[in-house]
Write an enzyme that holds these catalytic residues in place. Sequence first.
Site, mmCIF file in Angstrom:
data_model
loop_
_atom_site.group_PDB
_atom_site.id
_atom_site.type_symbol
_atom_site.label_atom_id
_atom_site.label_comp_id
_atom_site.label_asym_id
_atom_site.label_seq_id
_atom_site.Cartn_x
_atom_site.Cartn_y
_atom_site.Cartn_z
ATOM 1 N N ASP A 56 28.504 -20.180 0.544
ATOM 2 C CA ASP A 56 27.273 -20.947 0.789
ATOM 3 C C ASP A 56 27.336 -21.658 2.134
ATOM 4 O O ASP A 56 28.399 -22.031 2.594
ATOM 5 C CB ASP A 56 27.077 -22.011 -0.300
ATOM 6 C CG ASP A 56 26.812 -21.349 -1.659
ATOM 7 O OD1 ASP A 56 27.640 -21.533 -2.565
ATOM 8 O OD2 ASP A 56 25.829 -20.613 -1.750
ATOM 9 N N ASP A 62 27.960 -32.096 3.284
ATOM 10 C CA ASP A 62 28.911 -31.507 2.327
ATOM 11 C C ASP A 62 30.335 -31.858 2.749
ATOM 12 O O ASP A 62 31.156 -32.311 1.943
ATOM 13 C CB ASP A 62 28.792 -29.964 2.324
ATOM 14 C CG ASP A 62 27.576 -29.434 1.589
ATOM 15 O OD1 ASP A 62 27.034 -28.389 2.021
ATOM 16 O OD2 ASP A 62 27.172 -30.061 0.605
ATOM 17 N N GLU A 85 34.565 -27.948 -4.541
ATOM 18 C CA GLU A 85 33.706 -26.798 -4.275
ATOM 19 C C GLU A 85 33.737 -26.432 -2.790
ATOM 20 O O GLU A 85 33.539 -25.284 -2.412
ATOM 21 C CB GLU A 85 32.265 -27.098 -4.688
ATOM 22 C CG GLU A 85 31.334 -25.914 -4.487
ATOM 23 C CD GLU A 85 29.881 -26.325 -4.628
ATOM 24 O OE1 GLU A 85 29.169 -26.314 -3.616
ATOM 25 O OE2 GLU A 85 29.485 -26.683 -5.731
ATOM 26 N N GLU A 86 34.047 -27.424 -1.944
ATOM 27 C CA GLU A 86 34.017 -27.189 -0.492
ATOM 28 C C GLU A 86 35.341 -26.676 0.063
ATOM 29 O O GLU A 86 35.441 -26.333 1.240
ATOM 30 C CB GLU A 86 33.620 -28.482 0.231
ATOM 31 C CG GLU A 86 32.211 -28.946 -0.064
ATOM 32 C CD GLU A 86 31.153 -27.879 0.207
ATOM 33 O OE1 GLU A 86 30.181 -27.781 -0.573
ATOM 34 O OE2 GLU A 86 31.346 -27.081 1.148
ATOM 35 N N ASP A 106 32.221 -31.453 -7.158
ATOM 36 C CA ASP A 106 31.248 -30.929 -6.203
ATOM 37 C C ASP A 106 30.782 -32.146 -5.421
ATOM 38 O O ASP A 106 30.008 -32.950 -5.933
ATOM 39 C CB ASP A 106 30.076 -30.275 -6.945
ATOM 40 C CG ASP A 106 29.028 -29.708 -5.976
ATOM 41 O OD1 ASP A 106 28.089 -29.049 -6.439
ATOM 42 O OD2 ASP A 106 29.154 -29.954 -4.760
ATOM 43 N N LEU A 108 28.732 -32.744 -3.053
ATOM 44 C CA LEU A 108 27.294 -32.914 -2.856
ATOM 45 C C LEU A 108 26.567 -31.700 -3.404
ATOM 46 O O LEU A 108 26.572 -30.626 -2.815
ATOM 47 C CB LEU A 108 26.972 -33.121 -1.375
ATOM 48 C CG LEU A 108 25.745 -33.996 -1.062
ATOM 49 C CD1 LEU A 108 25.808 -35.322 -1.795
ATOM 50 C CD2 LEU A 108 25.604 -34.188 0.431
ATOM 51 N N ASP A 109 25.974 -31.899 -4.566
ATOM 52 C CA ASP A 109 25.286 -30.808 -5.251
ATOM 53 C C ASP A 109 23.805 -30.808 -4.897
ATOM 54 O O ASP A 109 23.197 -31.853 -4.777
ATOM 55 C CB ASP A 109 25.436 -30.992 -6.768
ATOM 56 C CG ASP A 109 24.584 -30.003 -7.534
ATOM 57 O OD1 ASP A 109 23.566 -30.434 -8.133
ATOM 58 O OD2 ASP A 109 24.882 -28.802 -7.467
ATOM 59 N N GLU A 266 30.472 -27.566 -11.650
ATOM 60 C CA GLU A 266 29.112 -27.833 -12.146
ATOM 61 C C GLU A 266 29.001 -27.621 -13.665
ATOM 62 O O GLU A 266 28.585 -28.512 -14.388
ATOM 63 C CB GLU A 266 28.112 -26.942 -11.399
ATOM 64 C CG GLU A 266 27.946 -27.339 -9.928
ATOM 65 C CD GLU A 266 27.528 -26.210 -9.012
ATOM 66 O OE1 GLU A 266 26.878 -26.517 -7.984
ATOM 67 O OE2 GLU A 266 27.872 -25.035 -9.258
HETATM 68 P P1 FBP Z 1 25.235 -26.495 -4.396
HETATM 69 O O1 FBP Z 1 24.128 -27.068 -3.647
HETATM 70 O O2 FBP Z 1 26.300 -27.436 -4.717
HETATM 71 O O3 FBP Z 1 25.707 -25.235 -3.793
HETATM 72 O O4 FBP Z 1 24.628 -26.166 -5.876
HETATM 73 C C1 FBP Z 1 23.960 -25.158 -6.243
HETATM 74 C C2 FBP Z 1 22.496 -25.508 -6.526
HETATM 75 O O5 FBP Z 1 21.902 -26.144 -5.447
HETATM 76 C C3 FBP Z 1 22.275 -26.315 -7.802
HETATM 77 O O6 FBP Z 1 22.335 -27.675 -7.627
HETATM 78 C C4 FBP Z 1 20.872 -25.880 -8.222
HETATM 79 O O7 FBP Z 1 20.658 -25.972 -9.613
HETATM 80 C C5 FBP Z 1 20.819 -24.436 -7.741
HETATM 81 O O8 FBP Z 1 21.833 -24.275 -6.765
HETATM 82 C C6 FBP Z 1 19.496 -24.100 -7.123
HETATM 83 O O9 FBP Z 1 19.513 -22.736 -6.893
HETATM 84 P P2 FBP Z 1 18.224 -21.979 -6.306
HETATM 85 O O10 FBP Z 1 18.064 -22.459 -4.907
HETATM 86 O O11 FBP Z 1 18.597 -20.532 -6.416
HETATM 87 O O12 FBP Z 1 17.074 -22.333 -7.157
#
Ligand code: FBP
Length: 323
Positions: A56, A62, A85-86, A106, A108-109, A266
């Site tokens: 990602d 992050d 996660e990072e 994580d 920063l989610d 997560e």
């Molecule tokens: P990260 O931002 O930590 O990579 O998390 C993944 C995430 O952003 C979740 O928080 C969220 O539920 C999902 O991906 C959203 O995915 P999409 O953009 O495919 O809807």
Amino acid sequence: MVLRNYLQNETIPHNLSTIVQEIAVCCIEIGEKVERAALDNYQGLVTSSSINSSGDEQKKLDVISNDIMMKALIGTGYCSTLLSEEDDHAVIVQEPNSETCMVAFDPLDGSSNIDCNCCIGTIFSIYEDTDPTQILDNRIRRSGNEVVCAGYVLYGPATELVLTFTGKGVRKFTLDRKLGCFVDTGILDIRDKKKKIYSINEGNSPLWLDDMKQYIEQYRDPKQKYTQRWIGSMVADVHRTLLYGGMFCYPVDEKNIHGKLRILYECFPMAKILEEAGGKAILGHMSTQRILDIVPTEIHQRVPVLLGSSMEVDKYEEILAKM
Ligand code: FBP
């Protein structure tokens, strides 16, 4: 009641209590950085090509949040292993001893929401890690049932910490900026929450497998009077689900063949919180396996997840039983 007093009243062991209080302090600092992102040039990518170990895009915040968490957790003296996660690999802090813990987080989610000022969060889970004879892989490859504490902090209109310890239910704390600390604002229990909300990224619906298409179809039936919500930050969508009821789902699809969300950072912590709040968390991919029963095979493993009130998760189980 402030967080420190809650931890004392619940006689949370000193090592766990110290780690949780340190994470709370970290999240106050991360929250301030998030708030000032546009002012202090913390928005955007680290570099145009920066990608983290899960493939990602890596945002500046992050990395900043990860550094804040890593430094503070190492400073507690109670962490043996840190999983972020990072970071590509586990960070070995010290040899396990009778008081050490492994923390997965994580920092920063919801990264895709950072630059548009939408809700984002920090997610964490803690395991006891006291056996120096165990090799690292075995200490990491443990089912979610071994998580002893899990929580998240939501950076929204208010900054809120949601926390659970095994068998102690789920508590919400709100940051009181005047006091500079988190104050207890109530118990979270999803059993009496009945709002008709389903939360999934409908944009992926053409790519879903048949079980998920059938499951979501029943929510689209106007007679059922459900509404759809998708903030795109797991912390924010799960927080709403805990407070209002409904379900949250990120399934397998033709693009995300293993699902999108990471099991250690997560899915385990959120599954622990939902179950402690009287809800359910399952794979939801032709299976009703509990998320917490899974044993991870690698530290950045992704899995599909369906969680929420038992009523909503049971609807998936009923559909699967008919397939
Ligand atoms: P990260 O931002 O930590 O990579 O998390 C993944 C995430 O952003 C979740 O928080 C969220 O539920 C999902 O991906 C959203 O995915 P999409 O953009 O495919 O809807």
